[in-house]
Design a protein around this motif. Structure first.
Motif, mmCIF file in Angstrom:
data_model
loop_
_atom_site.group_PDB
_atom_site.id
_atom_site.type_symbol
_atom_site.label_atom_id
_atom_site.label_comp_id
_atom_site.label_asym_id
_atom_site.label_seq_id
_atom_site.Cartn_x
_atom_site.Cartn_y
_atom_site.Cartn_z
ATOM 1 N N ARG A 8 0.829 -1.209 0.000
ATOM 2 C CA ARG A 8 0.000 0.000 0.000
ATOM 3 C C ARG A 8 0.862 1.258 0.000
ATOM 4 N NH1 ARG A 8 -2.296 3.104 4.340
ATOM 5 N NH2 ARG A 8 -1.386 1.649 5.819
ATOM 6 N N THR A 9 2.020 1.177 0.648
ATOM 7 C CA THR A 9 2.875 2.365 0.720
ATOM 8 C C THR A 9 3.656 2.563 -0.566
ATOM 9 O OG1 THR A 9 4.741 1.139 1.660
ATOM 10 C CG2 THR A 9 3.110 2.053 3.202
ATOM 11 N N ARG A 10 3.734 1.527 -1.392
ATOM 12 C CA ARG A 10 4.517 1.630 -2.623
ATOM 13 C C ARG A 10 3.655 2.010 -3.822
ATOM 14 N NH1 ARG A 10 6.269 -3.657 -1.404
ATOM 15 N NH2 ARG A 10 5.506 -4.274 -3.456
ATOM 16 N N GLU A 13 -2.945 4.919 -6.535
ATOM 17 C CA GLU A 13 -4.093 4.675 -7.413
ATOM 18 C C GLU A 13 -3.669 4.785 -8.867
ATOM 19 O OE1 GLU A 13 -8.030 7.235 -8.466
ATOM 20 O OE2 GLU A 13 -7.821 6.634 -6.362
ATOM 21 N N GLU A 14 -2.803 5.748 -9.140
ATOM 22 C CA GLU A 14 -2.333 5.963 -10.506
ATOM 23 C C GLU A 14 -1.622 4.736 -11.067
ATOM 24 O OE1 GLU A 14 -1.548 7.293 -14.131
ATOM 25 O OE2 GLU A 14 -2.872 8.273 -12.690
ATOM 26 N N ASP A 15 -0.907 4.002 -10.202
ATOM 27 C CA ASP A 15 -0.205 2.803 -10.661
ATOM 28 C C ASP A 15 -1.191 1.740 -11.142
ATOM 29 O OD1 ASP A 15 2.401 3.782 -9.990
ATOM 30 O OD2 ASP A 15 1.966 3.355 -7.890
ATOM 31 N N SER A 47 -3.754 -4.973 -1.988
ATOM 32 C CA SER A 47 -3.320 -3.600 -2.289
ATOM 33 C C SER A 47 -4.344 -2.854 -3.132
ATOM 34 C CB SER A 47 -1.979 -3.636 -3.025
ATOM 35 O OG SER A 47 -1.597 -2.359 -3.459
ATOM 36 N N PHE A 48 -5.019 -3.595 -4.021
ATOM 37 C CA PHE A 48 -6.016 -2.978 -4.903
ATOM 38 C C PHE A 48 -7.123 -2.311 -4.100
ATOM 39 C CE2 PHE A 48 -10.123 -3.364 -7.059
ATOM 40 C CZ PHE A 48 -9.880 -2.728 -8.262
ATOM 41 N N TYR A 49 -7.547 -2.979 -3.023
ATOM 42 C CA TYR A 49 -8.719 -2.521 -2.287
ATOM 43 C C TYR A 49 -8.429 -1.337 -1.364
ATOM 44 C CZ TYR A 49 -10.774 -6.657 -4.303
ATOM 45 O OH TYR A 49 -11.233 -7.580 -5.214
ATOM 46 N N TRP A 50 -7.181 -0.926 -1.278
ATOM 47 C CA TRP A 50 -6.889 0.337 -0.607
ATOM 48 C C TRP A 50 -7.317 1.527 -1.480
ATOM 49 C CZ3 TRP A 50 -5.775 0.814 4.344
ATOM 50 C CH2 TRP A 50 -5.188 -0.263 5.019
#
Length: 204
Positions: A8-10, A13-15, A47-50
């Motif tokens: 999540r820290t890496r 949303e843009e990625d 990570s997607f769901y963050w």
């Protein structure tokens, strides 16, 4: 206590949107799925769901990006200051040269996607109407009659959709070399030297 997902820290949303864009434009909307995207990005699905509630929210974000970038920028270019119809058309033609203004790959992907999505087709139809109205209005500002302005706008739209659907590949230099001729075809008059010079100066 749950261990936080360090991905999540890496990832931003843009990625996720960038990865989804690559898949959409290469393989179509059916290939845009959460797990394959996570593998592509080298992170867990968590990570997607963050960033997104579900796949539909990701797809909606992509559609909004297409609406804002392609239709929004196109309309803005038709409304940009111009002293002549030739300069106004050159302003619009910036979209056909600069992918930051208009993304032809994304436009094609959305058009293909809309064939199997009636809700998206309605949004695509609305976008095409908005583009047509903006181009028609551009001609009207320079004294063209309503029907004449509409026909010229449609000719430009169908030409550009043809370029997109046929995936025409031309060098930037070659495409620019054709544009004075397109100005004359679409407007009925050749561009003045000063209009052409201003256009060329910003694309050197």
């Amino acid at each position: 206590m749950d261990t936080p997902d360090i991905s999540r820290t890496r990832l931003r949303e843009e990625d996720w949107l960038a990865a989804a864009y690559d898949v959409l434009t290469a393989s179509g909307v059916e290939a845009v799925k959460v797990m394959p995207l996570a593998k592509r990005l080298g992170v867990s699905r968590t990570s997607f769901y963050w960033h997104f509630k579900d796949r539909e929210e990701l797809l909606e974000a992509m559609v909004r990006r297409w609406e804002d970038k392609n239709t929004g920028n196109l309309v803005a270019r038709t409304e940009a200051y111009a002293e002549s119809i030739a300069e106004a058309l050159f302003n619009l033609f910036d979209c056909w040269i600069d992918p930051e203004l208009f993304d032809a790959r994304l436009d094609l992907a959305v058009r293909n996607w809309a064939r199997t999505d009636t809700a998206l087709q309605a949004r695509l139809d609305a976008a095409d109407i908005r583009r047509e109205q903006a181009m028609t209005g551009m001609f009207l500002r320079f004294g063209y009659e309503q029907q004449d302005a509409l026909v010229r706008a449609k000719a430009m739209i169908y030409t550009q959709i043809g370029y997109i659907s046929m995936q025409v590949t031309e060098s930037k230099r070659y495409r620019i070399s054709l544009m004075p001729g397109y100005i004359e075809v679409f407007s009925g008059k050749p561009p003045a030297t000063r209009d052409l010079d201003r256009f060329l100066a910003r694309h050197r």
